[in-house]
Design an enzyme around this catalytic site. Structure first.
Site, PDB file in Angstrom:
ATOM      1  N   THR A 174       0.840  -1.194   0.000  1.00 55.57           N
ATOM      2  CA  THR A 174       0.000   0.000   0.000  1.00 55.57           C
ATOM      3  C   THR A 174       0.870   1.237   0.000  1.00 55.57           C
ATOM      4  O   THR A 174       2.073   1.177   0.183  1.00 55.57           O
ATOM      5  CB  THR A 174      -0.913   0.028   1.237  1.00 55.57           C
ATOM      6  OG1 THR A 174      -0.104   0.282   2.397  1.00 55.57           O
ATOM      7  CG2 THR A 174      -1.651  -1.274   1.399  1.00 55.57           C
ATOM      8  N   SER A 222       0.922   3.371   2.256  1.00 53.71           N
ATOM      9  CA  SER A 222       1.303   3.724   3.623  1.00 53.71           C
ATOM     10  C   SER A 222       2.296   2.749   4.217  1.00 53.71           C
ATOM     11  O   SER A 222       2.941   3.052   5.217  1.00 53.71           O
ATOM     12  CB  SER A 222       0.060   3.767   4.525  1.00 53.71           C
ATOM     13  OG  SER A 222      -0.573   2.496   4.560  1.00 53.71           O
ATOM     14  N   CYS A 223       2.432   1.561   3.631  1.00 49.16           N
ATOM     15  CA  CYS A 223       3.308   0.555   4.232  1.00 49.16           C
ATOM     16  C   CYS A 223       4.006  -0.233   3.147  1.00 49.16           C
ATOM     17  O   CYS A 223       3.357  -0.898   2.338  1.00 49.16           O
ATOM     18  CB  CYS A 223       2.501  -0.393   5.119  1.00 49.16           C
ATOM     19  SG  CYS A 223       3.475  -1.752   5.786  1.00 49.16           S
ATOM     20  N   GLY A 224       5.330  -0.180   3.142  1.00 51.83           N
ATOM     21  CA  GLY A 224       6.081  -0.856   2.098  1.00 51.83           C
ATOM     22  C   GLY A 224       6.468  -2.273   2.431  1.00 51.83           C
ATOM     23  O   GLY A 224       7.008  -2.970   1.594  1.00 51.83           O
ATOM     24  N   CYS A 252       4.188  -4.404   4.046  1.00 50.53           N
ATOM     25  CA  CYS A 252       2.983  -5.218   4.162  1.00 50.53           C
ATOM     26  C   CYS A 252       3.019  -6.304   3.092  1.00 50.53           C
ATOM     27  O   CYS A 252       3.283  -6.035   1.928  1.00 50.53           O
ATOM     28  CB  CYS A 252       1.740  -4.354   3.971  1.00 50.53           C
ATOM     29  SG  CYS A 252       1.613  -2.977   5.128  1.00 50.53           S
TER      30      CYS A 252
END
Length: 274
Positions: free
Chosen positions: A112, A114-116, A118
C-alpha cells in the site's frame, strides 16, 4: 506518464456557507515492478521518477549496489480502455552476473501507499544485511543545522502545496546542503525515489548524509537508510519501537520530533555535536 495531481469537484462547507469548486488531489496509481519480465511487486505511488523508485527499491532490498547492476529499464505496454499506455508497468533487466531477487523480497500481490513491507513473503527477510553499513560513519551534524531541514524540505514540496496529500524525503549533507527531495503518496516510495536518484548519480553509499522524512520514522525507513549507507535519519514525527531497535543495531542516529528548535535523539547521539 500519469498525472501528479488530479482535479476533482468538491463541495466546500464553511461558516460562510457552501461553495462548489475544483480541488487538486495527489494522484495515486499502481506501479508494477518487474525484473527480467517477472513480476516482483506492485506499489501504490504518485506517478513520476519511476526509474529512480525502481532503482531505490532494488537498492534498499539488497538486490543491487550500483547503477551498473541494472542494464535496462523500460515501460511495458500496459494500456487503458482507450488504448493509451498507462506507464504503470516497469521492467528492469539486471546486468550479467547480478543475482535476481530471491523469494524473500517478493510481495504478496501489492504494497500500500502507507506501508512498504505489508505482505512480505517472509518476515525474517525484512532485516536485510546492508552492503554499506553506516555503523562506522564518523559523520557529525550540529543541532543548528538539523533544525533547518524541516523547513527546507517543506519549501521543496511543490505538489504538497497544491494538494496537502504527499509525503516527502530529502537527502542532505551534514553541512546543510540539500541534495534531493522527492514526493510521493507513500513515504517508503519517496525514500526509494530519493535513494534511487543518489544511486543513479553515483552517490551511494551516502556516507556523511542525513535522510529527512515528513511524518513518522518506521522500521522500514530505518532499513532503507541502512541499505543506502545513510548514518542519520531525521523525522518530524515519532519513530516506532522497532525503528529505534533497528537504528541502534545498524549504527544509525535516529532523530524524531524534529520541530522548531527541538528534537529527540533516540540512538547514537554522539553524531549530534554540541
Amino acid at each position: 506518464m500519469g498525472r501528479v495531481t488530479v482535479r476533482r469537484p468538491v463541495v466546500r462547507i464553511t461558516a460562510d456557507g457552501v461553495k462548489r469548486r475544483q480541488d487538486a488531489l495527489a494522484a495515486e496509481e499502481p506501479l508494477e515492478l518487474r525484473v527480467g519480465g517477472k513480476a516482483l511487486a506492485v506499489t501504490m505511488r504518485t506517478p513520476g521518477h519511476d526509474v529512480e523508485l525502481a532503482h531505490g527499491f532494488l537498492l534498499t532490498e539488497g538486490v543491487i549496489g550500483k547503477p551498473e547492476n541494472v542494464s535496462t529499464a523500460r515501460y511495458c505496454d500496459s494500456v487503458d480502455d482507450e488504448g493509451r499506455n498507462t506507464y504503470n508497468v516497469l521492467d528492469l533487466a539486471l546486468a550479467e552476473g547480478v543475482e535476481p531477487p530471491d523469494t524473500g523480497v517478493e510481495r504478496n500481490f501489492y504494497t500500500t501507499s502507507s506501508c512498504g513491507v505489508c505482505g512480505k513473503a517472509a518476515l525474517d527477510a525484512v532485516k536485510l544485511k546492508t552492503r554499506f553499513s553506516p555503523a562506522t560513519d564518523a559523520a557529525q551534524v550540529s543541532p543548528d543545522t538539523l533544525v533547518k531541514f524541516p523547513d527546507m524540505l517543506r519549501d521543496q514540496q511543490r505538489v504538497f502545496e497544491s494538494t496537502g496529500g504527499l509525503h516527502a524525503a530529502g537527502i542532505f549533507t551534514t553541512e546543510g546542503e540539500l541534495l534531493v527531495v522527492r514526493e510521493d503518496v507513500g513515504r517508503h516510495n519517496a525514500v526509494d525515489k530519493a535513494t534511487g536518484w543518489a544511486l543513479l548519480d553515483g552517490r551511494v553509499p551516502l556516507a556523511g548524509s542525513v535522510l529527512m522524512v515528513s511524518g513518522r520514522a518506521s522500521f522500514e525507513l530505518v532499513q532503507k537508510a541502512a541499505m543506502a549507507g545513510i548514518p542519520v535519519l531525521a523525522a518530524v514525527s515519532a519513530p516506532s519501537s522497532l525503528a529505534v531497535e533497528l537504528a541502534e543495531e545498524q549504527g544509525i542516529t535516529l532523530v524524531g520530533f524534529l520541530r522548531g528548535t527541538s528534537m529527540n535523539v533516540y540512538t547514537h547521539a554522539d553524531r549530534i555535536t554540541g
